[in-house]
Write a protein that holds these residues in place. Structure first.
Motif, PDB file in Angstrom:
ATOM      1  N   LEU A   7      51.787  77.654  38.139  1.00  0.00           N
ATOM      2  CA  LEU A   7      50.531  78.377  37.955  1.00  0.00           C
ATOM      3  C   LEU A   7      49.892  78.003  36.627  1.00  0.00           C
ATOM      4  O   LEU A   7      48.689  77.721  36.555  1.00  0.00           O
ATOM      5  CB  LEU A   7      50.779  79.884  38.018  1.00  0.00           C
ATOM      6  CG  LEU A   7      49.579  80.770  37.650  1.00  0.00           C
ATOM      7  CD1 LEU A   7      48.432  80.546  38.628  1.00  0.00           C
ATOM      8  CD2 LEU A   7      49.992  82.238  37.624  1.00  0.00           C
ATOM      9  N   PRO A  92      49.291  83.488  41.403  1.00  0.00           N
ATOM     10  CA  PRO A  92      49.242  82.144  42.004  1.00  0.00           C
ATOM     11  C   PRO A  92      47.983  81.884  42.807  1.00  0.00           C
ATOM     12  O   PRO A  92      47.674  80.739  43.131  1.00  0.00           O
ATOM     13  CB  PRO A  92      50.491  82.117  42.898  1.00  0.00           C
ATOM     14  CG  PRO A  92      50.838  83.552  43.139  1.00  0.00           C
ATOM     15  CD  PRO A  92      50.427  84.283  41.904  1.00  0.00           C
ATOM     16  N   TRP A  93      47.251  82.943  43.143  1.00  0.00           N
ATOM     17  CA  TRP A  93      46.008  82.786  43.899  1.00  0.00           C
ATOM     18  C   TRP A  93      44.828  82.393  43.011  1.00  0.00           C
ATOM     19  O   TRP A  93      43.798  81.959  43.514  1.00  0.00           O
ATOM     20  CB  TRP A  93      45.666  84.109  44.595  1.00  0.00           C
ATOM     21  CG  TRP A  93      45.523  85.245  43.626  1.00  0.00           C
ATOM     22  CD1 TRP A  93      44.418  85.599  42.893  1.00  0.00           C
ATOM     23  CD2 TRP A  93      46.549  86.152  43.230  1.00  0.00           C
ATOM     24  NE1 TRP A  93      44.680  86.667  42.081  1.00  0.00           N
ATOM     25  CE2 TRP A  93      45.988  87.034  42.267  1.00  0.00           C
ATOM     26  CE3 TRP A  93      47.883  86.325  43.609  1.00  0.00           C
ATOM     27  CZ2 TRP A  93      46.725  88.055  41.678  1.00  0.00           C
ATOM     28  CZ3 TRP A  93      48.609  87.346  43.018  1.00  0.00           C
ATOM     29  CH2 TRP A  93      48.033  88.198  42.065  1.00  0.00           C
ATOM     30  N   PHE A  96      43.117  78.870  43.307  1.00  0.00           N
ATOM     31  CA  PHE A  96      42.420  78.794  44.593  1.00  0.00           C
ATOM     32  C   PHE A  96      41.122  79.599  44.542  1.00  0.00           C
ATOM     33  O   PHE A  96      40.090  79.171  45.061  1.00  0.00           O
ATOM     34  CB  PHE A  96      43.317  79.335  45.711  1.00  0.00           C
ATOM     35  CG  PHE A  96      44.541  78.514  45.980  1.00  0.00           C
ATOM     36  CD1 PHE A  96      44.526  77.518  46.946  1.00  0.00           C
ATOM     37  CD2 PHE A  96      45.706  78.727  45.270  1.00  0.00           C
ATOM     38  CE1 PHE A  96      45.651  76.756  47.200  1.00  0.00           C
ATOM     39  CE2 PHE A  96      46.845  77.972  45.514  1.00  0.00           C
ATOM     40  CZ  PHE A  96      46.815  76.983  46.475  1.00  0.00           C
ATOM     41  N   GLN A  97      41.198  80.772  43.926  1.00  0.00           N
ATOM     42  CA  GLN A  97      40.024  81.642  43.849  1.00  0.00           C
ATOM     43  C   GLN A  97      38.937  81.010  42.987  1.00  0.00           C
ATOM     44  O   GLN A  97      37.748  81.058  43.332  1.00  0.00           O
ATOM     45  CB  GLN A  97      40.436  82.996  43.278  1.00  0.00           C
ATOM     46  CG  GLN A  97      39.481  84.127  43.584  1.00  0.00           C
ATOM     47  CD  GLN A  97      40.057  85.466  43.171  1.00  0.00           C
ATOM     48  OE1 GLN A  97      40.624  85.600  42.081  1.00  0.00           O
ATOM     49  NE2 GLN A  97      39.935  86.463  44.020  1.00  0.00           N
ATOM     50  N   SER A 100      37.375  78.209  45.010  1.00  0.00           N
ATOM     51  CA  SER A 100      36.641  78.726  46.168  1.00  0.00           C
ATOM     52  C   SER A 100      35.316  79.358  45.758  1.00  0.00           C
ATOM     53  O   SER A 100      34.274  79.105  46.376  1.00  0.00           O
ATOM     54  CB  SER A 100      37.503  79.741  46.925  1.00  0.00           C
ATOM     55  OG  SER A 100      38.672  79.139  47.434  1.00  0.00           O
ATOM     56  N   MET A 137      40.688  81.198  51.167  1.00  0.00           N
ATOM     57  CA  MET A 137      41.623  81.902  50.295  1.00  0.00           C
ATOM     58  C   MET A 137      42.917  82.271  51.018  1.00  0.00           C
ATOM     59  O   MET A 137      43.986  82.335  50.405  1.00  0.00           O
ATOM     60  CB  MET A 137      40.967  83.162  49.728  1.00  0.00           C
ATOM     61  CG  MET A 137      40.058  82.912  48.544  1.00  0.00           C
ATOM     62  SD  MET A 137      40.927  82.155  47.141  1.00  0.00           S
ATOM     63  CE  MET A 137      42.189  83.380  46.807  1.00  0.00           C
ATOM     64  N   ASN A 138      42.838  82.511  52.311  1.00  0.00           N
ATOM     65  CA  ASN A 138      44.045  82.854  53.061  1.00  0.00           C
ATOM     66  C   ASN A 138      45.077  81.730  53.055  1.00  0.00           C
ATOM     67  O   ASN A 138      46.277  81.972  53.219  1.00  0.00           O
ATOM     68  CB  ASN A 138      43.689  83.175  54.518  1.00  0.00           C
ATOM     69  CG  ASN A 138      43.232  84.603  54.687  1.00  0.00           C
ATOM     70  OD1 ASN A 138      43.353  85.416  53.791  1.00  0.00           O
ATOM     71  ND2 ASN A 138      42.689  84.905  55.850  1.00  0.00           N
ATOM     72  N   TRP A 140      46.335  79.898  50.780  1.00  0.00           N
ATOM     73  CA  TRP A 140      47.346  79.803  49.725  1.00  0.00           C
ATOM     74  C   TRP A 140      48.600  80.613  50.073  1.00  0.00           C
ATOM     75  O   TRP A 140      49.709  80.257  49.654  1.00  0.00           O
ATOM     76  CB  TRP A 140      46.769  80.266  48.380  1.00  0.00           C
ATOM     77  CG  TRP A 140      46.761  81.755  48.179  1.00  0.00           C
ATOM     78  CD1 TRP A 140      45.751  82.615  48.472  1.00  0.00           C
ATOM     79  CD2 TRP A 140      47.825  82.550  47.642  1.00  0.00           C
ATOM     80  NE1 TRP A 140      46.104  83.899  48.168  1.00  0.00           N
ATOM     81  CE2 TRP A 140      47.380  83.896  47.645  1.00  0.00           C
ATOM     82  CE3 TRP A 140      49.102  82.273  47.159  1.00  0.00           C
ATOM     83  CZ2 TRP A 140      48.170  84.942  47.191  1.00  0.00           C
ATOM     84  CZ3 TRP A 140      49.885  83.323  46.705  1.00  0.00           C
ATOM     85  CH2 TRP A 140      49.421  84.635  46.719  1.00  0.00           C
ATOM     86  N   ALA A 141      48.431  81.687  50.847  1.00  0.00           N
ATOM     87  CA  ALA A 141      49.572  82.561  51.129  1.00  0.00           C
ATOM     88  C   ALA A 141      50.040  82.515  52.572  1.00  0.00           C
ATOM     89  O   ALA A 141      51.147  82.964  52.867  1.00  0.00           O
ATOM     90  CB  ALA A 141      49.212  84.007  50.768  1.00  0.00           C
TER      91      ALA A 141
END
Length: 215
Positions: A7, A92-93, A96-97, A100, A137-138, A140-141
């Motif tokens: 991260l 960790p998101w 990506f956020q 995005s 966003m979905n 990443w998880a």
């Protein structure tokens, strides 16, 4: 165990790229304006998300539409990072956020910058990215949260099979939330987009900003 290290590395690399782009593409006036709009994103994100919607997306949409794709991307990415620090949205998101939301601003900067369809086009785009942001966003998880379920990522399912699984996962977990975001984006642009764009256009003229126009 290695997740925090990755991260930090990914976020550091992304921030370095953003800093280099700031130095290359924007002058002092644009950077100052970026700071003002980024602060507005922080303020609008402080109340948190309401069923997936946050008014901070309005700032990204009108900022990108007024000042072009480069400014829009930088505003989305940097504003998301700054607001994450204030609301505790560090995890960790976050990389990506940042990317995005940056893409949201970049796309807004590619829309027509004049004419009677400017606000309707931006509103329609706001609705579209309300769904696309959630779908991206979905990712990443999804491989971890849905693992071992019929809607989770399966190594042997192939591209088509995993796309079907992801679509089922998205419909089951995110569609309702993203609908709130999409509708909220569209309504805010319809109600406030015109006055805000005119204000930012006047600011660009008074500051004699060299606004990039997508071609």
């Amino acid at each position: 165990r290695d997740a925090p290290i990755f991260l930090v590395l990914i976020s550091g690399c992304l921030l370095l790229v953003l800093a280099l782009e700031l130095d290359r593409a924007l002058g002092p006036k644009q950077i100052a304006l970026l700071g003002v709009l980024g602060a507005a994103m922080v303020a609008l994100r402080l109340p948190g998300y309401v069923a997936g919607f946050s008014a901070m997306f309005l700032v990204v949409l009108v900022g990108g539409a007024a000042f072009g794709p480069t400014f829009g991307f930088l505003l989305g990415a940097i504003g998301t990072f700054a607001s994450g620090l204030f609301v505790g949205g560090i995890g960790p998101w976050l990389p990506f956020q940042m990317v995005s939301v940056g893409w949201v601003g970049l796309g807004a900067g590619m829309l027509p910058r004049s004419g009677r369809w400017r606000v309707p086009a931006l509103a329609a785009y706001g609705v579209l990215v309300g769904y696309l942001f959630g779908a991206v966003m979905n990712l990443w998880a999804w491989p971890f949260i849905g693992s071992g379920t019929p809607i989770g990522w399966a190594p042997g399912a192939g591209l088509a099979g995993n796309l079907r699984r992801y679509l089922a996962y998205y419909l089951a977990t995110s569609l309702a939330w993203d609908t709130f975001r999409a509708v909220g984006n569209g309504l805010l642009v319809v109600v406030l987009g015109g006055p805000l764009l005119r204000t930012l256009d006047r600011a660009a003229r008074r500051l004699r900003l060299d606004v990039q126009v997508a071609v």
